[in-house]
Design an enzyme around this catalytic site. Structure first.
Site, short mmCIF file in Angstrom:
data_model
loop_
_atom_site.label_atom_id
_atom_site.label_comp_id
_atom_site.label_asym_id
_atom_site.label_seq_id
_atom_site.Cartn_x
_atom_site.Cartn_y
_atom_site.Cartn_z
N ARG A 128 -10.58 84.99 40.71
CA ARG A 128 -10.91 83.59 40.91
C ARG A 128 -10.96 82.91 39.56
O ARG A 128 -11.60 83.43 38.63
CB ARG A 128 -12.28 83.50 41.60
CG ARG A 128 -12.63 82.12 42.05
CD ARG A 128 -14.08 82.03 42.48
NE ARG A 128 -14.94 81.78 41.35
CZ ARG A 128 -16.20 81.35 41.44
NH1 ARG A 128 -16.73 81.11 42.62
NH2 ARG A 128 -16.93 81.15 40.37
N TYR A 188 -19.62 73.76 37.57
CA TYR A 188 -19.72 74.99 38.33
C TYR A 188 -18.72 76.03 37.80
O TYR A 188 -17.55 75.72 37.60
CB TYR A 188 -19.47 74.75 39.83
CG TYR A 188 -19.39 76.07 40.53
CD1 TYR A 188 -20.56 76.80 40.75
CD2 TYR A 188 -18.16 76.65 40.85
CE1 TYR A 188 -20.49 78.06 41.30
CE2 TYR A 188 -18.10 77.92 41.40
CZ TYR A 188 -19.27 78.61 41.61
OH TYR A 188 -19.22 79.87 42.13
N ASP A 215 -12.53 77.99 43.51
CA ASP A 215 -13.68 77.48 44.28
C ASP A 215 -13.90 76.01 43.91
O ASP A 215 -14.23 75.70 42.77
CB ASP A 215 -14.93 78.31 43.94
CG ASP A 215 -16.09 78.03 44.88
OD1 ASP A 215 -16.03 77.05 45.64
OD2 ASP A 215 -17.06 78.83 44.86
N HIS A 220 -16.17 74.24 45.33
CA HIS A 220 -17.63 74.14 45.42
C HIS A 220 -18.08 72.83 46.07
O HIS A 220 -18.96 72.13 45.56
CB HIS A 220 -18.28 74.35 44.05
CG HIS A 220 -19.50 75.22 44.11
ND1 HIS A 220 -20.77 74.71 44.02
CD2 HIS A 220 -19.64 76.55 44.29
CE1 HIS A 220 -21.64 75.71 44.12
NE2 HIS A 220 -20.97 76.83 44.30
N GLU A 223 -11.32 77.45 47.96
CA GLU A 223 -12.62 77.66 48.63
C GLU A 223 -13.46 76.38 48.68
O GLU A 223 -13.47 75.60 47.71
CB GLU A 223 -13.37 78.74 47.84
CG GLU A 223 -14.77 79.00 48.35
CD GLU A 223 -15.47 80.07 47.53
OE1 GLU A 223 -14.78 80.85 46.82
OE2 GLU A 223 -16.70 80.13 47.57
N GLU A 269 -19.86 80.28 52.72
CA GLU A 269 -20.93 81.05 52.08
C GLU A 269 -22.32 80.48 52.39
O GLU A 269 -23.30 81.21 52.32
CB GLU A 269 -20.71 81.13 50.55
CG GLU A 269 -20.80 79.80 49.85
CD GLU A 269 -20.45 79.87 48.37
OE1 GLU A 269 -19.54 80.62 48.02
OE2 GLU A 269 -21.10 79.17 47.59
N ARG A 301 -16.21 82.83 54.80
CA ARG A 301 -16.94 83.36 53.65
C ARG A 301 -18.34 83.84 53.98
O ARG A 301 -19.11 84.19 53.08
CB ARG A 301 -17.05 82.25 52.59
CG ARG A 301 -15.72 81.81 52.04
CD ARG A 301 -15.36 82.55 50.80
NE ARG A 301 -16.31 82.32 49.75
CZ ARG A 301 -16.84 83.28 48.98
NH1 ARG A 301 -16.54 84.54 49.18
NH2 ARG A 301 -17.68 82.97 48.02
N GLU A 312 -15.65 89.15 47.66
CA GLU A 312 -16.01 88.65 46.32
C GLU A 312 -16.85 89.71 45.60
O GLU A 312 -17.73 90.32 46.19
CB GLU A 312 -16.81 87.36 46.45
CG GLU A 312 -17.22 86.76 45.11
CD GLU A 312 -18.01 85.45 45.27
OE1 GLU A 312 -18.52 85.18 46.38
OE2 GLU A 312 -18.11 84.71 44.27
N TRP A 353 -23.40 69.75 44.35
CA TRP A 353 -23.22 70.67 43.23
C TRP A 353 -22.24 71.76 43.62
O TRP A 353 -22.23 72.24 44.71
CB TRP A 353 -24.57 71.32 42.82
CG TRP A 353 -24.32 72.32 41.73
CD1 TRP A 353 -23.98 72.06 40.44
CD2 TRP A 353 -24.31 73.74 41.88
NE1 TRP A 353 -23.77 73.23 39.77
CE2 TRP A 353 -23.96 74.28 40.63
CE3 TRP A 353 -24.55 74.59 42.96
CZ2 TRP A 353 -23.85 75.64 40.41
CZ3 TRP A 353 -24.46 75.95 42.76
CH2 TRP A 353 -24.11 76.47 41.48
#
Ligand code: CS2
Ligand code: MG
Length: 401
Positions: free
Chosen positions: A147, A159, A210, A212, A236, A262, A283, A338, A401
């Site tokens: 990643r 991030y 990602d 995020h 992601e 996630e 995820r 991951e 975030w």
């Protein structure tokens, strides 16, 4: 067999973790992870004040009934604190069951469907050159998938980018820090990062990214399209996922595969995403209620061509990582896992039997999930308040975030 005791531990070997130990009258114990990054004490209280008293005297083999008791029986369903607490119990019970039957956990989940679990590591750089080097370092360590995250010119920390040379760890001691965000600067920059990564590392290594939760659906569609020439393994969390229908817009515009989940707590968070085939990878890991629901969600995903891609950040303890590997090696629609390795001080507190070799992780072959907990050592690392940062747009508006 009966549950005779259950204890909750909060410790901070490098970062905070909540651990549940369930003990039986036959001396066999099981371990579960109740860590919820930045909200650890809420889960610890939920477990010790509201769940532990209800467990004493129950048969630990009744994983399904106990799960239903804690989910339906509380009347108040879902939510990250509740589902993380239930996950801790559920994983500890599966650990007990596998130990009592003297077999590795994967044998209770269908047995091995593959020889190893392909993982992706994290390459985090402040600049494109640093990210290129970090991907190279992973390739040298024989990772098959990496990643890539990078600092965005014109913004401070973001991030995925560590402040110093130490490995990236998003939670910081004390109250939440604030980071500046600009979706415009980000969208301009990221395609260049991946163009450079492909130039330096070629087409073989799987590259992931990602977002995020930072974009809107139409922005995510634009990013997905721009990244198509660099054939990412996945993009992601392109947008915050409360509005599952929003993913239709992304899907209509791009063939870049999408991974989400996630922060999901139950299958209901992903029902439309899966049923309408709006995502490619789910995820969710064990934190959303444990193995009992994850098996069902994975079966539902399998019917819709969705593969698994379990969350494996450092805020999930080695217990979650160890148990997830048993799930990964057994589930037919496994995609990738991951792997953000824990600090050595964390691993000392959680002795474990899983191992990395040539891009794959292998679960322990000992009875249970194969991760233990050193209570005496853990007691030397008391809880320290820590939070994830928050993001603000350049005009001060609070953002994801
Ligand atoms: C992340 C995490 O691993 C990931 O993909 O999005 O680093 C996430 O930020 C943390 O787990 C938050 O606790
Ligand atoms: Mg993520």
């Amino acid at each position: 067999m009966k549950i005779v005791d259950a204890k909750v531990f909060v410790c901070c070997p490098g970062r905070n973790f909540v651990t549940l130990k369930i003990v039986t009258d036959e001396g066999i114990y099981g371990l579960g992870d109740g860590t919820l990054n930045g909200r650890e004490l809420a889960v610890a209280s939920y477990l010790s004040d509201h769940i532990v008293p209800c467990l004493i005297g129950r048969d630990p083999f009744q994983t399904e009934d106990i799960w239903q008791y804690l989910y339906r029986g509380a009347y108040w369903r879902k939510g990250p604190v509740t589902m993380t607490a239930i996950a801790a119990v559920d994983v500890a019970l599966w650990d007990i069951k596998a130990k009592a039957l003297s077999t590795p956990l994967y044998n209770l989940l269908g047995g091995k469907s593959r020889t190893g679990v392909m993982v992706y590591g994290h390459a985090n750089g402040k600049t494109i050159a640093e990210t290129i080097d970090e991907v190279g370092r992973h390739v040298e360590c024989r990772y098959l998938a990496v990643r890539a995250q990078c600092g965005i010119p014109g913004l401070g920390g973001t991030y995925g980018v560590a402040a110093g040379r130490e490995p990236y760890e998003p939670a910081q001691k004390g109250l939440p820090s604030e980071q500046a965000w600009s979706s415009e600067k980000y969208l301009q920059f990221i395609p260049t990062l991946f163009a450079e990564l492909r130039k330096s590392h070629g087409d073989d290594v799987h590259l992931l990214h990602d977002v995020h939760h930072r974009l809107t659906p139409i922005q995510a569609a634009r990013l997905g399209k721009a990244l198509e020439p660099f054939h990412l393994f996945w993009m992601e969390d392109p947008v915050a996922a409360e509005l599952q229908e929003g993913f239709r817009i992304i899907r209509q515009h791009t063939t870049t595969p999408v991974a989400v989940g996630e922060i999901f707590d139950t299958v209901w968070d992903a029902r439309t995403l899966i049923a309408e085939q709006l995502i490619d990878y789910l995820r969710m890991s064990l934190r959303g209620g444990g193995l009992t629901p994850l098996k069902k969600i994975a079966a539902f995903a399998e019917m819709h061509h969705v593969h698994t891609g379990c969350h494996g950040a450092t805020d999930l303890s080695p217990i979650t990582m160890g148990a997830a590997l048993h799930f990964d090696i057994a589930v037919p629609n496994f995609g990738i896992q991951e792997y953000m390795p824990h600090a050595n001080v964390t691993l000392d507190v959680f002795p474990h039997g899983y191992r990395f070799a040539d891009g794959y992780l292998y679960p322990a072959d000992t009875p249970g999930h194969g991760v233990d907990f050193n209570e005496t050592l853990a007691a030397k690392f008391p809880y320290e308040r820590a939070y994830l940062p928050v993001s603000r747009k350049l005009d001060g508006t609070l953002w994801n975030w």
